[in-house]
Structure formats: C-alpha cells, structure tokens
Design a protein around this motif. Structure first.
Motif, PDB file in Angstrom:
ATOM      1  N   ALA A   1       0.993  -1.469  -0.192  1.00  0.00           N
ATOM      2  CA  ALA A   1      -0.021  -0.104   0.746  1.00  0.00           C
ATOM      3  C   ALA A   1       0.819   1.819   0.383  1.00  0.00           C
ATOM      4  O   ALA A   1       1.561   0.971   0.505  1.00  0.00           O
TER       5      ALA A   1
ATOM      6  N   HIS B   1      -8.845   1.987   1.646  1.00  0.00           N
ATOM      7  CA  HIS B   1      -8.139   3.167   3.290  1.00  0.00           C
ATOM      8  C   HIS B   1      -9.066   2.327   4.333  1.00  0.00           C
ATOM      9  O   HIS B   1     -10.161   1.739   4.399  1.00  0.00           O
ATOM     10  N   LYS B   2      -7.403   2.864   5.878  1.00  0.00           N
ATOM     11  CA  LYS B   2      -8.174   1.471   6.848  1.00  0.00           C
ATOM     12  C   LYS B   2      -9.759   2.229   6.968  1.00  0.00           C
ATOM     13  O   LYS B   2     -10.127   0.766   7.769  1.00  0.00           O
TER      14      LYS B   2
ATOM     15  N   ARG C   1     -11.637   5.780  -1.340  1.00  0.00           N
ATOM     16  CA  ARG C   1     -11.380   5.401  -0.391  1.00  0.00           C
ATOM     17  C   ARG C   1     -11.268   3.312  -0.838  1.00  0.00           C
ATOM     18  O   ARG C   1     -10.622   2.849   0.079  1.00  0.00           O
TER      19      ARG C   1
ATOM     20  N   ASP D   1      -2.160   5.010   6.489  1.00  0.00           N
ATOM     21  CA  ASP D   1      -3.041   4.913   6.353  1.00  0.00           C
ATOM     22  C   ASP D   1      -3.843   3.727   5.466  1.00  0.00           C
ATOM     23  O   ASP D   1      -6.115   4.265   5.400  1.00  0.00           O
ATOM     24  N   TRP D   2      -3.302   3.890   4.277  1.00  0.00           N
ATOM     25  CA  TRP D   2      -4.023   2.541   3.269  1.00  0.00           C
ATOM     26  C   TRP D   2      -3.703   0.827   4.057  1.00  0.00           C
ATOM     27  O   TRP D   2      -2.516   0.940   3.836  1.00  0.00           O
ATOM     28  N   GLU D   3      -4.601  -0.135   3.031  1.00  0.00           N
ATOM     29  CA  GLU D   3      -3.751  -1.562   3.299  1.00  0.00           C
ATOM     30  C   GLU D   3      -3.848  -1.568   1.624  1.00  0.00           C
ATOM     31  O   GLU D   3      -5.318  -1.704   0.910  1.00  0.00           O
TER      32      GLU D   3
ATOM     33  N   GLU E   1      -6.303  -1.674  -3.078  1.00  0.00           N
ATOM     34  CA  GLU E   1      -5.628  -0.557  -2.013  1.00  0.00           C
ATOM     35  C   GLU E   1      -6.939  -0.152  -1.491  1.00  0.00           C
ATOM     36  O   GLU E   1      -7.818   0.843  -2.395  1.00  0.00           O
TER      37      GLU E   1
END
Length: 918
Positions: free
Chosen positions: A681, A875-876, A859, A685-687, A873
C-alpha cells in the motif's frame, strides 16, 4: 426474406451420431450406450441455437421394406444390420421428440427422404426449405428454394456448393448415381464407370437419356460399358431417385411451429439417461436470461449497423486504397467538427511516442466516420505547426459526446487520452476484442492481420515508418506519412466493425461481447491507471537470498558434474546428464537431448540432481523476471508499476498481464511467495485487500456435472478433498489421513486438466498401477463426473468447439484429428476450458459490478487481478465496508438459477503488502 422450414432426417442423424462415438461410446452408469441420443439431441439444440429455427418437422425410416426393395432385392442388402446398441436408442430418440412436441411424419414403404421431399414440394410456396441431414442423396433436391444443412459440420450446401463439391448440377445428381452407383446402398450403377467419368459424361450430355441417345459419339470402350450396363443404369436411377409424391397427410402450417420452451419437458428424460450436459444447455439457452451487472456508462445495446451510411458495403476484395486520408488543417478543421456532430459512430486511433500508454506522449489522432475518408489531426509532431493540444482535445471531446467510439485495442487510446484530461464517458466498441472472441485460439488479432483477412487489404506497416536508423519515434515522422498511416488505421476499424458485429450475432457471441468484454474495458483502464506501489528494499533482500541459494545450488551442480560448465546451456547440461552420467534420456530433439522441465520432473523421481536443476531454474527465473525487473518497471511519473491487463491473449478467456506478468509469479515455494511482499500500500493509512475465490473450479465442476456428492459437500461447507478421499478409500470422514487427503486433492484438480495415470503416479510418487486404481475408483465413486468429461469431449467432437456457461467459445481444430497426441490435447482442453473459462467470465462480471460501485469512491481502488483473485488498495477506515461490498459482488456473480445449486465462496484478507493480505 421468407421464413425457413427445417426438415430433419432423424435416421441420418441417428447413424451419424452413433458412429461419431463408435470408438469412444458414451456409456452411463447403468451401462447404456447413449451416444446416438446425445448426438441427435445435441445437434437439434445446436440447430435451434445457431439457426434460430422456428418451423421444423422430423421423419424417420420405418422397419418395413420400401418400394425400392421390391424393385431390387439387392437394395441395401450389403449394408450390415443396425447395431444393437444403436437399435436400442432409436425409440428413446423418437420419445425425446414426442416429449417436446416436434411434429413427426413417417410412413411404411418409404424412406425419410421421400417423406421430406414430398413435404418440401408442398411447402415451397410458403417457405425456403432446409433439409437437415448428412445424407448426400439429398443433393438432388437442392434448388433455388431448398438447401442442405449438415448440423454436425455446421455447413450449408446450396446449388453452388453442390456444383463445387460434385462437379454437377443438383438436378443431375440422380443420373450421376445411376452411372457411378452407390456402394453404401448397393446401387450398382454401370460397371467400370466411376465418379470422374460420370461427371464428364453428364457435363457433355446433361442427363442419362441424352447419354444413351448419343452412344455413337462416345469412345468405343466406354460405349460398350454403357451398352452392357444400361439396365443397371436405369434401375439405379429408380433406386436413387427420391420420391416427391408420397401419400401422406400434409400437416397444417400451425403444426410446424416449434416452441423452444417445450424443451424443459425433456429434462426428466435427459436425467433418466444421465445426459446432464444437455439438460444444463436447455437451462442456459432457453431458461431465465442471465442478468449481468453492467456499468451505467456502458450501452445497454450496441448501436446496430444502420448507423452506417446506407450505401455501406464491404467489397469482397479491397485491392487498392478505397478511401482518402485527409490531413486536418486550420482551413478544414471546422468542417471536421461539423461532420462529427452529425454522425452516431466514429472510429478513433491515437499515435504516440511509446507502447506504454501511461508513459506515452500524444502525437496525433485519427478519426473515421465514412467508408471513403478518414482524418488525421497532428498534435505533437516535432518541427510542425500542430493543433493546440488542450483546445483541440476539448473540442473533440465535446463533439464526440454521445457517440459510439470504436477502436482496435481501444483501452490504450482511452488511457492515453484520459492522461491528457479527456472526459471519457462514451459508448465503446473494439474490433480486436471482437476478432478474439470469434477465434480465441490464434493470437492473430493485429489490425494488419484482421484487415488482410477480412478486407483482403494490405496496410502500411509501422516498421516501414519507424525504425532506429530512419525515424526512431513517431513524433519525428513526416506529417503526411503519419496521416496516411494513422488515417488508414481508423478507416480499417470502421470497415471491420459491422463485419464482426454481424458475425458475433450469428455465432451467439454478441451478448458475451456486449455484456462482459466491452464493459470490462473501462474497468481495466482504471486498474492500469491506478497501478501498485513497490517496496524496492524488500526486493533487494529477496535478491540477496535468491543469489545465496543460487550460489549454493551452482556449487552442488558443479560438484555433481566434476567440473564447471554453463548450467543454462541445454547442450552442455545434456552432455553432463545423458552422456557422462548416463541418466536415462527421456526425449530427443533435432539439436540433441532435451532438458526441458517435463524431462527434469520425470528424472527428479529418482535423481536428486534433477530436482536441484529445477530449483536452480525456478530461482533464476524469479530473479531475472521479477526481483531484478520490477524496479525497472516503476513509472517515473507516478512512482508505481502499471501492469497491462490483456483481454485477447489466453484461449480460455482469462485475463493475462504484462510488464510485469503477475500471473506467473510463483507461489508454490516460500521464496516465490515472498515476491508478493514487495507489492505494498502506498500510504500508511491504506492497506491492500485480497479477495480470492475459494475452489471455484471444483464448485463449477459440481454445478456443470450435476454431481450430487460434490454439490452436497459444498452446501455443507465440508472439506471437499477429505470428502473425496473418504469416498475413494471407503473410510469414515474422520479416519482419512492427511496423505489420503493430499492424494484426493491432486486427483480433484488433476483430472480437470486431463491428468492421466502416468502424471498422477509422478505427482503422488506411486506406481502407475496404483495411479490407475485411484483414477478408476474415483470415477466409480463419481460416475456423473466421468459422464461430464465424456460429454464435454462428445460435444466438442460434434461441433468443433467447447464453451462456457456464458457462451464463450473455443474452437478445437484437432478434436477429430487422426493424430492421437493432438486429439488427446484437444480433448483435455474440451474438458477444462468450460470450467476455467466460466471462472474467468465470473470474475470479469464481478469486476464490472465492483467498478460500478466504487468508481466514484476515493477510499478504494481495484489494482490487480490474478487468476481467481482481486487485489484492492483500501483506506483503513473503509476496510469493513469494502470487504462486504467485494464479497457480495464476487459471490453473486453466478446467476441465481445456478447459485441455487452451488454457491460461490470468497476468502478476504488485508495487510500492508499483498503477501500479508493473501
């Protein structure tokens, strides 16, 4: 256009169907031969599907002797009696047609061809006649209102085709048989006269009577044969002539109408004979329509060919250039914009400085909307007064709003123009994808090849213009040459599109094109533009570990040989293995002993060195193809890797990828799996989120074979491999060992890919005898899977192709080959492709649906697709919602009428890297 009446010779189809499988008969679990039942019903369904037949009637020969037997006791006397296995299927076939309500007319004393000829004579005033048969005798009935259709070969014979095939007119065919005879029916003909002489005589004298009226003109030797054989000639003519006035009751026109919905009445019949493939076929084609989620910006239906100029035609041979290439100038540009506003369809092609759409600079745009002209707009040529890029693109974008835009690999153009700010929400069409769907096994889909094939037109080649010496980049090319080249591209696409559109419709591929492949293009466009981030430090560490392992393996291989040599040289390696160490050579080529993977895998069963060599090759490929290569693929503009996802490469419909090829990242070894750690990522703040179909191919096998054990196992969410092992071994589920489960897993997947006892023995490390016993026991416990495999092969042999649940077809040119190896490979594909291809269709459907839901959501991004998994990808803060959204779309990609039988299951994980997420 008059309606067609299809007159089916049921007896001819019975014989052809039975003998098509005489060497590999279809036997159900009761021991019944079902070859003829399957073949006739399958041919009938194919007739309905391919010809959209509505008016039909069938006739069968009766057991009673016909008037021909009274004329000659020898008539058909040398024909062997109907085999018992075929005789047993006559009544079931007739029962099938009674169940579905198809009108049958048969009568004692006459053959089916007499009955059908009589009906044809009566109905010619209302219908064009199509005789559905493989019997050559029907050639005499062909005329301006009647043709022959062979459903097995999918060919139609009209008057011209009869002349081409036999060298005579249809009305001469009876006299042809009178002279040459027909051994299959014991029609004697004239002794000593063969087909060539018969054709020669008929060309000179028209018919039998004229031949005998001019005997004095015929050379003595031939004349004597005709004189001696006169009685036989006229008897043969009587025997060969199909009667057109049989005393039958002519049915009312209403009785000829056939309602395909009545096919559902035959499902119990097909279940009784265990022909589940055709039962599923009836559900697919004549059941509830499959609903596919399509992005809102895509067309519900493609614009039909009436949007083209009314005089639009494609010459049979284009010859010289038939259009004008117009270079846009300040003086004629306004005229171009006016033209664009008045048309509904435009083909478009971009010229750039790179094959990589994400790094390409726009040089020019070509447009075509008429068959006699195409335009080129220069935008980025060096040392030329180009059109202002920003303003021109804005004006063109506005002028093309609401139009259907065509391209050849249009995704490339979409990415290039989107990078330049183009607001792309047009309906689209793609001639490359159309060409691929029509024949997905060739990989011959370049615009030059398509144009040469369809238009017999030779295009300007790119290599003749752009080369390292003369002109290394398109922006350096003279504008006039660029205009000729690019305008020709746009023109070719415009000309090809209606040809392909019609052919897609005729072959039943139009829905697949419209509902899956075309809507997928903007999905892939977005994925490629999104890209994925790469951790180069991880790759450096992997490279270090690989090189350490390679050094160790290299030393061990050298120690085995006793000296250093080039391990990558086939000749040097073969010398070590087969000449010096005397290992058994498995295969030899023109250049010497083979050391390919198959050879080494077989040797690895007994020789440790072969295993080391396989490991060496795998690590070397991993290092060169991925670990060292990935950093070089990072786009300097975005800092990411942008793999290209290709729709026209694999024959099964699966997507492929290039730069890098994600599908080939090895995941069977721990070191191979670690490459996925480099895909990360981009932001803390992203996974990355990985969604993977669980055992989708086995679930589809359960659905398509109708095997109740597999269906129940998936419904109960059992361990399918342990369940299979329990059935094979006869043990309770809890007593199955891990080794027995492993064996069952290899069998479950291996048999889908045509694995035989030899490969199974190698995979499991057991003898071939043990492997055969396992396979036999498997099919004993799963007879419906054996029937499914046989039916897949049978359908492919009959029609020359296999297909998915969604109608994707793959043509198998070697399915009836006399070469056993080629035929076996085609049969393997015939079994595997419907399953693997359906899995490919399903993930595409899911991707289209997901794209529709997330395209405006900042997101979540879809970034990768590999086999049965999708990578996002996310956003958490959106992970939970993303999981629900993706899981629902993927699991509901299978239409409800199928999901009632087998449901899909998706496993989802997430983490910083692709490795962590999977």
């Amino acid at each position: 256009m008059r309606d067609k009446l299809y007159l089916i010779d049921g007896t001819a189809l019975l014989y052809r169907s039975y003998y098509a499988f005489v060497n590999n008969p279809l036997i159900n679990s009761k021991g019944e031969n079902t070859s003829a039942i399957y073949g006739v019903v399958n041919s009938f369904l194919h007739l309905l599907d391919s010809k959209k037949a509505e008016n039909l009637l069938i006739s069968f020969d009766r057991k009673a002797p016909t008037f021909r037997h009274e004329l000659s006791e020898a008539y058909k006397a040398n024909r062997p009696p109907m085999p018992d296995a075929l005789l047993a299927q006559v009544e079931p076939v007739q029962e099938f047609f009674r169940i579905i309500g198809l009108k049958e007319i048969s009568i004692d004393g006459y053959e089916a061809d007499d009955v059908l000829a009589t009906l044809a004579e009566h109905f010619k005033t209302d219908y064009d006649i199509v005789f559905v048969t493989i019997d050559k005798d029907y050639a005499q009935l062909v005329d301006d209102k009647a043709v022959i259709y062979d459903p097995m070969k999918n060919i139609t014979l009209d008057k011209e085709a009869i002349v081409k095939k036999y060298g005579i007119l249809p009305e001469q065919f009876v006299d042809f048989l009178a002279l040459a005879g027909d051994p299959s029916d014991n029609i004697p003909g004239v002794r000593g006269i063969g087909e060539v002489t018969a054709v020669k005589l008929l060309k000179q004298y028209s018919n039998l009577d004229e031949i005998y009226a001019h005997l004095d003109e015929i050379p003595e030797k031939l004349r004597q044969k005709l004189i001696e054989g006169k009685d036989n000639a006229y008897l043969s003519r009587q025997l060969a002539m199909i009667i057109r006035n049989v005393p039958i009751e002519i049915p009312r026109i209403e009785a000829l109408k056939f309602n395909p919905e009545s096919l559902h009445k035959a499902k119990d019949f097909l279940t009784r004979y265990e022909i589940n493939t055709l039962k599923r076929l009836i559900d697919n084609r004549y059941g509830q329509k499959i609903a596919i989620s399509i992005p809102s910006e895509e067309p519900d239906k493609l614009v039909q060919s009436d949007i083209f100029e009314s005089e639009y035609t494609v010459p049979s041979k284009m010859g010289n250039k038939k259009f004008q290439a117009i270079l846009a100038t300040a003086e004629n540009y306004s005229k171009l914009l006016d033209h664009l506003k008045k048309v509904n369809l435009v083909s478009l092609d971009t010229e750039t400085t790179s094959e990589d759409a994400m790094q390409a600079d726009l040089v020019g745009i070509s447009l075509c909307f008429k068959s006699d002209e195409a335009w080129y707009i220069p935008i980025g040529h060096k040392e030329y007064n180009n059109f202002p890029k920003e303003q021109t693109l804005r004006e063109l974008n506005e002028a093309l709003q609401g139009k259907l835009i065509l391209g050849h690999n249009i995704k490339y153009d979409m990415i290039v123009l989107h990078q330049e700010g183009w607001n792309w929400d047009n309906k689209i069409g793609d001639t490359m994808i159309a060409a691929y769907l029509l024949d997905p096994g060739t990989n011959q889909y370049s615009l030059e090849t398509c144009t040469a094939t369809e238009l017999q037109y030779e295009m300007i080649t790119f290599s003749s213009l752009i080369n390292k010496k003369a002109c290394p980049s398109f922006d350096l090319l003279e504008v006039e040459k660029a205009c000729d080249y690019s305008a020709e591209d746009a023109w070719a696409v415009y000309m090809l599109y209606p040809i392909y559109l019609k052919r897609l419709e005729n072959t039943g591929l139009k829905e697949l094109y419209e509902n899956i492949e075309i809507p997928l293009i903007p999905v892939l466009q977005q994925m490629e533009e999104n890209g994925v981030s790469i951790d180069t430090e991880v790759l450096k560490e992997i490279s270090k570990n690989i090189n350490q392992e390679l050094e160790k393996l290299t030393e061990e291989i050298y120690a085995y040989a006793g000296y250093e040599f080039n391990i990558n040289s086939t000749q040097q390696l073969a010398k070590v293995l087969f000449e010096e160490k005397k290992l058994p050579a498995k295969k030899k080529t023109k250049s010497g002993y083979s050391t390919d993977s198959a050879v080494l895998e077989e040797l690895a069963e007994k020789y440790e060195i072969a295993e080391k060599l396989l490991q060496y090759r795998m690590l070397s490929k991993l290092e060169s193809t991925y670990v060292s290569a990935l950093p070089k693929l990072i786009n300097p503009r975005t800092g990411k890797i942008h793999s290209s996802f290709n729709q026209t490469v694999t024959s099964t419909g699966r997507l492929s990828s290039s730069n890098p090829n994600l599908q080939n990242i090895p995941v069977r070894t721990d070191l191979g799996k670690t490459v996925r750690k480099a895909f990360i990522a981009a932001d803390p703040d992203w996974e990355l989120m990985d969604a993977d179909y669980s055992q989708i191919e086995l679930r589809l096998l359960a659905l398509m074979s109708g095997d109740q054990v597999l269906i129940d196992s998936f419904k109960q969410d059992l361990d399918i491999h342990r369940q299979t092992a329990a059935l094979i071994t006869g043990k309770p589920l809890n007593d199955v060992t891990d080794e027995e489960r492993r064996r069952a897993k290899v069998i479950n997947f291996g048999l889908l890919y045509g694995m035989g006892q030899k490969k199974l023995s190698r995979e499991l490390g057991i003898s071939q005898e043990e492997a055969k016993k396992l396979i036999d026991e498997y099919f004993h416990r799963f007879p419906t899977i054996q029937a499914f495999i046989n039916n897949c092969k049978a359908e492919a042999r009959l029609h020359g192709f296999c297909q998915t649940l969604f109608g994707r077809k793959l043509y198998l040119k070697n399915i009836n080959s006399s070469n056993q190896g080629l035929r076996a490979e085609a049969e393997r594909v015939a079994v595997n492709m419907p399953i693997q291809g359906t899995a490919a269709d399903l993930i595409k459907i899911a991707m289209i649906d997901i794209h529709k839901q997330i395209k405006d959501n900042p997101r979540i991004k879809m970034i990768l697709q590999v086999h049965d998994e999708l990578v996002f990808e996310v956003h958490k803060e959106f992970l939970l919602e993303a999981e629900k959204l993706v899981k629902k779309a993927m699991e509901e990609a299978l239409p409800e009428k199928y999901s009632r039988i087998v449901t899909l299951k998706v496993d989802i994980g997430h983490g910083h890297s692709w490795f962590d997420a999977h």
